[in-house]
Design a protein around this motif. Structure first.
Motif, PDB file in Angstrom:
ATOM      1  N   GLY A  52       0.832  -1.198   0.000  1.00 52.79           N
ATOM      2  CA  GLY A  52       0.000   0.000   0.000  1.00 52.79           C
ATOM      3  C   GLY A  52       0.865   1.246   0.000  1.00 52.79           C
ATOM      4  O   GLY A  52       2.097   1.165   0.152  1.00 52.79           O
ATOM      5  N   PRO A  53       0.252   2.408  -0.183  1.00 52.27           N
ATOM      6  CA  PRO A  53       1.016   3.666  -0.166  1.00 52.27           C
ATOM      7  C   PRO A  53       1.722   3.856   1.168  1.00 52.27           C
ATOM      8  O   PRO A  53       1.216   3.456   2.218  1.00 52.27           O
ATOM      9  CB  PRO A  53      -0.047   4.734  -0.417  1.00 52.27           C
ATOM     10  CG  PRO A  53      -1.354   4.080  -0.083  1.00 52.27           C
ATOM     11  CD  PRO A  53      -1.191   2.625  -0.362  1.00 52.27           C
ATOM     12  N   LYS A  54       2.889   4.473   1.132  1.00 51.45           N
ATOM     13  CA  LYS A  54       3.766   4.543   2.300  1.00 51.45           C
ATOM     14  C   LYS A  54       3.172   5.320   3.458  1.00 51.45           C
ATOM     15  O   LYS A  54       3.232   4.895   4.608  1.00 51.45           O
ATOM     16  CB  LYS A  54       5.107   5.160   1.892  1.00 51.45           C
ATOM     17  CG  LYS A  54       6.140   5.165   3.004  1.00 51.45           C
ATOM     18  CD  LYS A  54       7.475   5.691   2.513  1.00 51.45           C
ATOM     19  CE  LYS A  54       8.506   5.683   3.639  1.00 51.45           C
ATOM     20  NZ  LYS A  54       9.823   6.201   3.175  1.00 51.45           N
ATOM     21  N   GLY A  55       2.625   6.493   3.201  1.00 50.57           N
ATOM     22  CA  GLY A  55       2.046   7.290   4.274  1.00 50.57           C
ATOM     23  C   GLY A  55       3.093   8.096   5.028  1.00 50.57           C
ATOM     24  O   GLY A  55       4.273   8.150   4.658  1.00 50.57           O
ATOM     25  N   ASN A  61      -1.718   7.085   6.455  1.00 54.80           N
ATOM     26  CA  ASN A  61      -2.261   7.514   5.157  1.00 54.80           C
ATOM     27  C   ASN A  61      -3.441   8.471   5.280  1.00 54.80           C
ATOM     28  O   ASN A  61      -4.162   8.704   4.298  1.00 54.80           O
ATOM     29  CB  ASN A  61      -2.715   6.293   4.348  1.00 54.80           C
ATOM     30  CG  ASN A  61      -1.595   5.346   4.044  1.00 54.80           C
ATOM     31  OD1 ASN A  61      -1.521   4.249   4.606  1.00 54.80           O
ATOM     32  ND2 ASN A  61      -0.691   5.743   3.166  1.00 54.80           N
ATOM     33  N   LEU A  62      -3.650   9.042   6.479  1.00 55.77           N
ATOM     34  CA  LEU A  62      -4.828   9.892   6.673  1.00 55.77           C
ATOM     35  C   LEU A  62      -4.885  11.034   5.669  1.00 55.77           C
ATOM     36  O   LEU A  62      -5.959  11.381   5.168  1.00 55.77           O
ATOM     37  CB  LEU A  62      -4.849  10.447   8.102  1.00 55.77           C
ATOM     38  CG  LEU A  62      -5.379   9.512   9.186  1.00 55.77           C
ATOM     39  CD1 LEU A  62      -5.260  10.171  10.552  1.00 55.77           C
ATOM     40  CD2 LEU A  62      -6.832   9.142   8.911  1.00 55.77           C
ATOM     41  N   LEU A  63      -3.743  11.641   5.367  1.00 53.59           N
ATOM     42  CA  LEU A  63      -3.744  12.771   4.439  1.00 53.59           C
ATOM     43  C   LEU A  63      -3.826  12.340   2.979  1.00 53.59           C
ATOM     44  O   LEU A  63      -4.025  13.183   2.098  1.00 53.59           O
ATOM     45  CB  LEU A  63      -2.490  13.640   4.652  1.00 53.59           C
ATOM     46  CG  LEU A  63      -2.413  14.384   5.984  1.00 53.59           C
ATOM     47  CD1 LEU A  63      -1.140  15.199   6.048  1.00 53.59           C
ATOM     48  CD2 LEU A  63      -3.626  15.287   6.167  1.00 53.59           C
ATOM     49  N   ASP A  64      -3.664  11.050   2.727  1.00 52.12           N
ATOM     50  CA  ASP A  64      -3.705  10.566   1.341  1.00 52.12           C
ATOM     51  C   ASP A  64      -5.118  10.314   0.842  1.00 52.12           C
ATOM     52  O   ASP A  64      -5.343  10.201  -0.358  1.00 52.12           O
ATOM     53  CB  ASP A  64      -2.911   9.256   1.222  1.00 52.12           C
ATOM     54  CG  ASP A  64      -1.436   9.428   1.526  1.00 52.12           C
ATOM     55  OD1 ASP A  64      -0.901  10.497   1.194  1.00 52.12           O
ATOM     56  OD2 ASP A  64      -0.833   8.504   2.102  1.00 52.12           O
ATOM     57  N   ILE A  65      -6.080  10.198   1.764  1.00 57.49           N
ATOM     58  CA  ILE A  65      -7.443   9.834   1.378  1.00 57.49           C
ATOM     59  C   ILE A  65      -8.248  11.099   1.098  1.00 57.49           C
ATOM     60  O   ILE A  65      -8.439  11.929   1.987  1.00 57.49           O
ATOM     61  CB  ILE A  65      -8.122   9.014   2.488  1.00 57.49           C
ATOM     62  CG1 ILE A  65      -7.308   7.761   2.787  1.00 57.49           C
ATOM     63  CG2 ILE A  65      -9.546   8.631   2.072  1.00 57.49           C
ATOM     64  CD1 ILE A  65      -7.832   6.961   3.955  1.00 57.49           C
ATOM     65  N   PRO A  66      -8.719  11.287  -0.117  1.00 57.76           N
ATOM     66  CA  PRO A  66      -9.493  12.500  -0.425  1.00 57.76           C
ATOM     67  C   PRO A  66     -10.865  12.470   0.217  1.00 57.76           C
ATOM     68  O   PRO A  66     -11.435  11.408   0.465  1.00 57.76           O
ATOM     69  CB  PRO A  66      -9.595  12.475  -1.958  1.00 57.76           C
ATOM     70  CG  PRO A  66      -9.523  11.022  -2.294  1.00 57.76           C
ATOM     71  CD  PRO A  66      -8.600  10.403  -1.287  1.00 57.76           C
ATOM     72  N   SER A  67     -11.395  13.643   0.489  1.00 60.41           N
ATOM     73  CA  SER A  67     -12.732  13.712   1.089  1.00 60.41           C
ATOM     74  C   SER A  67     -13.824  13.441   0.058  1.00 60.41           C
ATOM     75  O   SER A  67     -14.933  13.057   0.416  1.00 60.41           O
ATOM     76  CB  SER A  67     -12.956  15.092   1.723  1.00 60.41           C
ATOM     77  OG  SER A  67     -12.826  16.117   0.748  1.00 60.41           O
ATOM     78  N   ALA A  68     -13.526  13.629  -1.222  1.00 50.78           N
ATOM     79  CA  ALA A  68     -14.504  13.408  -2.285  1.00 50.78           C
ATOM     80  C   ALA A  68     -14.161  12.139  -3.057  1.00 50.78           C
ATOM     81  O   ALA A  68     -13.004  11.922  -3.431  1.00 50.78           O
ATOM     82  CB  ALA A  68     -14.534  14.605  -3.239  1.00 50.78           C
TER      83      ALA A  68
END
Length: 538
Positions: A52-55, A61-68
């Protein structure tokens, strides 16, 4: 559209913005991270975690997930990391499943350890934790599921058909009188159906309080369930931050939605209880459930446990049916406006099977193969629950050589599965013909309903009622109305995927369509329709 925008403003959602002073944020998160490191003594697994993405440190990875539309991001990531992907979400790791095979292998075949829910602090704060769909896998959940199934199983739902017909015909008459209020009419009819079934309430006003309650309460549930939407979910100590400190949108969400959720769950139920006490109750699911529970306890008043169970079961029926089925109906309207050839073929089938002298009935279902295919495609094309409802694994597991740790959230990316070109060529095209072969539904094509309603022991228990309401609404509208797109100011046709409400329940922000009766004969059929809802018993 304005209502949706206001709702999003009330939620206070921003795109990865936290307006706290950086030094305070850093100090709090560092202390929390060190505390977790100190108390965590688990051994390193012998098998690797899924890729998965490193984060980032601490927050993963909280900042990697878009709200939309996060499902689209997950789908793109799956092309890099595979159909079993691992995300680090602070203290809550998550496994994202992006193929039907992986999802069935785990959530269906291993449902004994994949049927739990991860628990949600934000849902508890919103007073949504009574929802059967998010309850932990437990005896309490089983009791709720059993009572819900008692009234909404496949054998029972046909007794609600006269109510569905009655409300559907009222919907057609409202479309004739005020076709510009299409969005509101769709919400109205589906809320009216479930309120009549559940509480024997008649909803005649488009602005009725109960329509608003269902819409707003479910919107609060939906936006709060987006992975990474609220950091308090991953850093529970944030709920103790003083209310005056800026940068915490979950507080605004909780303050607005909690009283709405509590009112939606209790107000119609309290009315039924009052009617029972006054001896004037009429048959409904709620009245029948209360009477059943009273008989089980020897005819005395409901215990606090039974009272809670009855409120929860009926409240869930009210909320879920009103919003999820509305979303699917909106999708159908948009598809018909954008694909006039599909609409024409459906109307030709209706003209042949139903004819010009009556409206469609449930008995026409098996003969309306193309209508069935349209419903399947509507459920696939713009998925109502693109990420489903998160599962939780209750024991360490291994899959494809990867370690899946106990307690990990397991998210099925249903949108990716229903847009898999191997199963559905040209997945972005609305194409009902993909399900038909030799004039019948083709069993070799994956049925979208096996994905759209969830998995294993947590499959949606209200799916039979929902499909009945969808069938009679879609068949009736196509038989009597033409649906056309409304153009934007620059003359362009609306892009259905450009503007959707993101959440566990996804829906178009608005329906850019206009409806007109197909003929004077169709208008006459609508005006003369007079199916009366039968009473419920048992």
């Amino acid at each position: 559209m304005a209502d949706r925008a206001v709702a999003r403003y009330r939620c206070g959602r921003t795109k990865h913005s936290v307006n706290m002073q950086p030094a305070i944020i850093f100090a709090i998160f560092l202390a929390y991270f060190l505390l977790l490191k100190w108390i965590k003594r688990s051994a390193k697994p012998a098998l690797p975690l899924p890729p998965g993405p490193k984060g980032y440190p601490i927050i993963g990875n909280l900042l990697d997930i878009p709200s939309a539309t996060p499902w689209r991001t997950f789908t793109e990531w799956s092309k890099v990391y595979g159909d079993v992907m691992y995300l680090k979400l602070s203290r809550k790791p998550a496994v994202i499943l992006s193929s039907a095979k992986a999802t069935f292998d785990l959530l269906e075949k291993r449902s004994d350890i994949y049927s739990d829910r991860p628990g949600s602090l934000i849902l508890k704060l919103l007073s949504w934790d009574w929802n059967l769909g998010v309850m932990p896998y437990s005896q309490k959940w089983r009791a709720h599921r059993r009572e819900f199934h008692q009234f909404f199983n496949q054998r029972e739902v046909p007794r609600f058909q006269s109510i569905q017909l009655h409300e559907c015909h009222a919907f057609l008459r409202r479309l004739v009188r005020s076709p510009d209020n299409l969005d509101q009419h769709i919400r109205h009819v589906l809320t009216a159906i479930i309120l009549k079934i559940t509480y024997d309430m008649d909803i005649t006003d488009i602005n009725d309080e109960y329509v608003h309650l269902a819409q707003e309460a479910v919107l609060g549930f939906s936006v709060s369930m987006i992975p990474g939407a609220f950091w308090v979910e991953h850093f529970p100590f944030l709920r103790f931050i003083p209310a005056w400190l800026p940068g915490f949108p979950f507080r605004k969400t909780v303050d607005y939605y909690r009283p709405i959720v509590e009112t939606m769950r209790s107000k119609p139920f309290d009315k039924i209880q009052q009617d029972i006490n006054e001896g004037k109750v009429k048959p409904s699911v709620t009245a029948s459930l209360i009477e059943r529970l009273q008989r089980k306890s020897g005819g005395v008043a409901l215990s606090s446990t039974d009272d809670e169970l009855a409120r929860n079961v009926t409240g869930l029926a009210y909320a879920a049916a009103a919003d999820t089925t509305s979303s699917a109906t909106q999708t159908f309207m948009i598809a018909m406006a954008l694909y006039p050839d599909v609409q024409r073929k459906a109307q030709e089938e209706l003209d042949r099977v139903v004819g010009p002298n009556r409206l469609p009935e449930f008995e026409d279902h098996d003969d309306l193969v193309y209508i069935q295919a349209i419903i399947l495609e509507a459920m696939r094309w713009m998925v109502v629950t693109p990420l489903g409802v998160t599962h939780c694994v209750t024991a360490d597991d291994e899959y494809k050589g990867f370690f899946i740790p106990k307690g990990a959230a397991v998210i099925a990316n249903i949108w990716a599965m229903l847009h898999d070109p191997d199963d559905y060529p040209e997945p972005m095209v609305f194409k009902p013909e993909r399900y038909i072969k030799d004039g019948k539904l083709d069993p070799s094509v994956r049925d979208p309903l096996t994905l759209a309603f969830g998995f294993g022991r947590r499959i949606c228990p209200g799916r039979y009622l929902a499909m009945g309401s969808l069938f009679i609404t879609i068949a009736s509208v196509l038989h009597t109305f033409n649906i056309e797109p409304t153009m934007s100011e620059d003359g362009k046709v609306f892009d259905p995927f450009s503007s959707v409400v993101s959440g566990v329940i996804s829906s178009p922000e608005y329906v850019p369509c206009k409806v007109t009766p197909r003929s004077d004969k169709a208008k006459q059929l609508i005006q003369e329709s007079s199916v009366l809802p039968s009473t419920l018993s048992g």
